[in-house]
Design a protein around this motif. Sequence first.
Motif, short mmCIF file in Angstrom:
data_model
loop_
_atom_site.label_atom_id
_atom_site.label_comp_id
_atom_site.label_asym_id
_atom_site.label_seq_id
_atom_site.Cartn_x
_atom_site.Cartn_y
_atom_site.Cartn_z
N PHE A 261 22.71 136.62 10.36
CA PHE A 261 23.62 135.51 10.10
C PHE A 261 24.12 134.90 11.40
O PHE A 261 24.12 133.68 11.57
CB PHE A 261 24.79 135.99 9.23
N MET A 262 24.51 135.75 12.34
CA MET A 262 25.03 135.19 13.59
C MET A 262 23.91 134.58 14.43
O MET A 262 24.13 133.62 15.17
CB MET A 262 25.81 136.24 14.38
N THR A 263 22.69 135.09 14.32
CA THR A 263 21.57 134.49 15.05
C THR A 263 21.32 133.07 14.56
O THR A 263 21.12 132.15 15.36
CB THR A 263 20.31 135.35 14.87
N ALA A 264 21.32 132.88 13.24
CA ALA A 264 21.12 131.55 12.69
C ALA A 264 22.27 130.62 13.06
O ALA A 264 22.07 129.43 13.37
CB ALA A 264 20.97 131.64 11.17
N PHE A 265 23.49 131.15 13.07
CA PHE A 265 24.65 130.32 13.41
C PHE A 265 24.57 129.86 14.86
O PHE A 265 24.78 128.67 15.16
CB PHE A 265 25.94 131.11 13.18
N HIS A 266 24.26 130.77 15.77
CA HIS A 266 24.16 130.40 17.19
C HIS A 266 23.10 129.35 17.39
O HIS A 266 23.30 128.38 18.16
CB HIS A 266 23.84 131.66 18.00
N ALA A 267 21.97 129.49 16.72
CA ALA A 267 20.87 128.53 16.88
C ALA A 267 21.31 127.13 16.47
O ALA A 267 21.03 126.14 17.17
CB ALA A 267 19.67 128.98 16.04
N HIS B 24 25.22 126.16 18.33
CA HIS B 24 25.34 126.17 19.79
C HIS B 24 24.10 125.67 20.53
O HIS B 24 24.22 124.98 21.53
CB HIS B 24 25.64 127.60 20.28
N ARG B 25 22.92 126.01 20.04
CA ARG B 25 21.70 125.66 20.76
C ARG B 25 21.16 124.29 20.37
O ARG B 25 20.62 123.57 21.20
CB ARG B 25 20.62 126.72 20.53
N ALA B 26 21.29 123.91 19.11
CA ALA B 26 20.81 122.60 18.65
C ALA B 26 21.89 121.54 18.83
O ALA B 26 23.08 121.85 18.81
CB ALA B 26 20.39 122.69 17.19
N ASP B 27 21.46 120.30 18.99
CA ASP B 27 22.39 119.17 19.02
C ASP B 27 22.49 118.60 17.60
O ASP B 27 22.12 117.47 17.32
CB ASP B 27 21.89 118.09 19.98
N LEU B 28 23.00 119.42 16.70
CA LEU B 28 23.00 119.09 15.28
C LEU B 28 24.24 118.28 14.92
O LEU B 28 25.35 118.63 15.30
CB LEU B 28 22.96 120.38 14.46
N HIS C 21 21.90 128.13 4.62
CA HIS C 21 23.30 128.10 4.21
C HIS C 21 24.18 127.52 5.32
O HIS C 21 25.06 126.68 5.06
CB HIS C 21 23.74 129.53 3.87
N ILE C 22 23.93 127.91 6.55
CA ILE C 22 24.74 127.44 7.68
C ILE C 22 24.50 125.96 7.94
O ILE C 22 25.45 125.20 8.17
CB ILE C 22 24.45 128.30 8.93
N ALA C 23 23.23 125.54 7.92
CA ALA C 23 22.94 124.11 8.15
C ALA C 23 23.62 123.25 7.10
O ALA C 23 24.18 122.18 7.41
CB ALA C 23 21.43 123.89 8.14
N PRO D 145 29.54 137.90 21.22
CA PRO D 145 30.66 138.43 20.42
C PRO D 145 31.95 137.63 20.53
O PRO D 145 32.64 137.46 19.51
CB PRO D 145 30.83 139.85 20.97
N PRO D 146 32.32 137.08 21.71
CA PRO D 146 33.58 136.32 21.76
C PRO D 146 33.58 135.07 20.89
O PRO D 146 34.64 134.49 20.65
CB PRO D 146 33.70 135.96 23.25
N ARG D 147 32.40 134.65 20.40
CA ARG D 147 32.34 133.44 19.60
C ARG D 147 32.22 133.72 18.09
O ARG D 147 32.11 132.80 17.29
CB ARG D 147 31.18 132.54 20.07
N TYR D 148 32.25 135.00 17.73
CA TYR D 148 32.15 135.35 16.31
C TYR D 148 33.29 134.75 15.49
O TYR D 148 33.16 134.54 14.29
CB TYR D 148 32.17 136.87 16.12
N ASP D 149 34.43 134.50 16.15
CA ASP D 149 35.57 133.96 15.41
C ASP D 149 35.24 132.60 14.80
O ASP D 149 35.85 132.19 13.81
CB ASP D 149 36.80 133.87 16.29
N GLU D 150 34.25 131.88 15.38
CA GLU D 150 33.84 130.60 14.80
C GLU D 150 33.28 130.82 13.39
O GLU D 150 33.57 130.04 12.47
CB GLU D 150 32.79 129.92 15.69
N ILE D 151 32.47 131.86 13.24
CA ILE D 151 31.93 132.19 11.92
C ILE D 151 33.04 132.67 11.00
O ILE D 151 33.16 132.23 9.85
CB ILE D 151 30.85 133.28 12.03
N LEU D 152 33.87 133.58 11.52
CA LEU D 152 34.88 134.19 10.67
C LEU D 152 35.91 133.17 10.18
O LEU D 152 36.40 133.27 9.05
CB LEU D 152 35.56 135.33 11.43
N ARG D 153 36.22 132.16 11.00
CA ARG D 153 37.13 131.10 10.54
C ARG D 153 36.49 130.31 9.39
O ARG D 153 37.18 129.94 8.43
CB ARG D 153 37.49 130.15 11.69
N MET D 154 35.19 130.06 9.49
CA MET D 154 34.51 129.33 8.42
C MET D 154 34.39 130.18 7.16
O MET D 154 34.41 129.66 6.05
CB MET D 154 33.13 128.85 8.90
N VAL D 155 34.27 131.50 7.35
CA VAL D 155 34.26 132.39 6.19
C VAL D 155 35.63 132.36 5.50
O VAL D 155 35.72 132.25 4.27
CB VAL D 155 33.91 133.83 6.62
#
Length: 353
Positions: A156-162, A165-169, A189-191, A302-312
Motif C-alpha cells: 500500500f505504501m509503495t503504491a502511495f509513494h509512486a 510523490h514520484r509521479a506528477d499526478l 484505489h489510491i489513484a 516512514p516519516p511520510r506515513y502520516d500522509e496515508i494515515l490522515r487519508m485513512v
Amino acid sequence: MRAAVLSDYGEPLEIEDVPSPSAAEDGVVIETEACGICRSDWHGWQGDWGWIGAQPPEGQILGHEPAGTVVEVGTDVETVSVGDRIAVPFNIADGTCHCCLTDHSNICENVRPLGFAESVQGAFAEQVHVPSADFNAVALPEGVSSVDMAGLGCRFMTAFHALAHRADLEAGDWVAVHGCGGVGLSAVHIADALGAHVVAVDIKADKLETATELGATETVNVGDVDTVAREIQAITDGGADVSIDALGIAETAQNSVQCLRRLGQHIQIGLTSEEEQGVVPLTTDLMVMKEIEFIGSFGMQPPRYDEILRMVQSGKLDPSRVVSETVGLEDVSDKLAAMTNYETAGIPVINEF
C-alpha cells in the motif's frame, strides 16, 4: 516462538520453533498480530533477486509487512514504548545516512530488506525485531485493525509513494495500472482517491472486477485485445498521463511505456523475476520522441506515513478494501504456491501465528 522458515527454494516453508528475538539497543520487538503475504515473498521463496543482492539465504524467516504490539524496547529507544501498536516498512533504514537525512530514507544507503537479509529476520513469526526503531516504527492510529494495516509495510505504501510523490499526478489525469495484484489494486484505489481516472489491466477477470470496485474507470483484459497500448490510448483519447508496471515482467513494462501520451510518466514498481533478471528491452526511440519519463519507485519514507494515515482517518483511503483474506501461519506455503500462476487476489494476511 513459531516461525515459517525457508528451508529450500520453491519448497514448502518449515513451521519451526525458533528462539524469540531480543531487542537490540536501538530496536524493539513486536508481537506480530498480522503480516501480509506479498509477491516479493514469492520472489524470495523462489530464490530470485541474487542479481540485486537481495536473495534470502536458506534458513531465513520471510515476511515483510508486519503490524503488531511492542513487547520489548531497547535501552537507546526514545520514541517507542511497550504497548505501542506499530507497522513496519520492508526497507529498514538506519536513519542516519545522507539519504535518510534528506527525506529519502526509502533508498537508505544502508537499507536492509526485512525478511530478505539474515540480519533482519522476517515476520512470518510470532515475534519480529525492528532495528533503528525510533526511525522505522510507524505508530498506528487508535481503532484501526492490524490486519487492515498490514499492507502499509510494503504494497500500500509503495503504491502511495509512486503516485503521490514520484509521479506528477493531477486530478483528472489518466492512470494505467498494469497488473492487479496487491500493489496494483492498492494503486487503483489510491489513484482514484487522488482524483485520477484509472484504467486497470490484467489477465484475470475477477481481479479486474475488484479493480472496478476499488475505483477503476475502465478495465482491459489482456486476453481480449490485440494490443494493450492501443486499447488504453483509445480509452484515454491519446494515452495515459501516468502508467505503472505493478508486476515486473517484460510485457507489462513494455505495455506501460507504450500506452503513454506525450510527456507521460512510466513508474516502475514491480521487480523482475528469473526470466528478466532486471533487464527489460524498451522502445527507447518512442520514449525520446514523446519525451516519456521512466521513473523508479521503491517503498516509502516512514516519516511520510502520516500522509496515508490522515487519508485513512478522513475516509479517503481504506487499506482494508485490498485485504482479500486472513489465514494461519500454516497456510503461507499454499498462498506462495498459488502466486506462481497469479491465483491469489488482493492482499492475503496472516493473523493466526
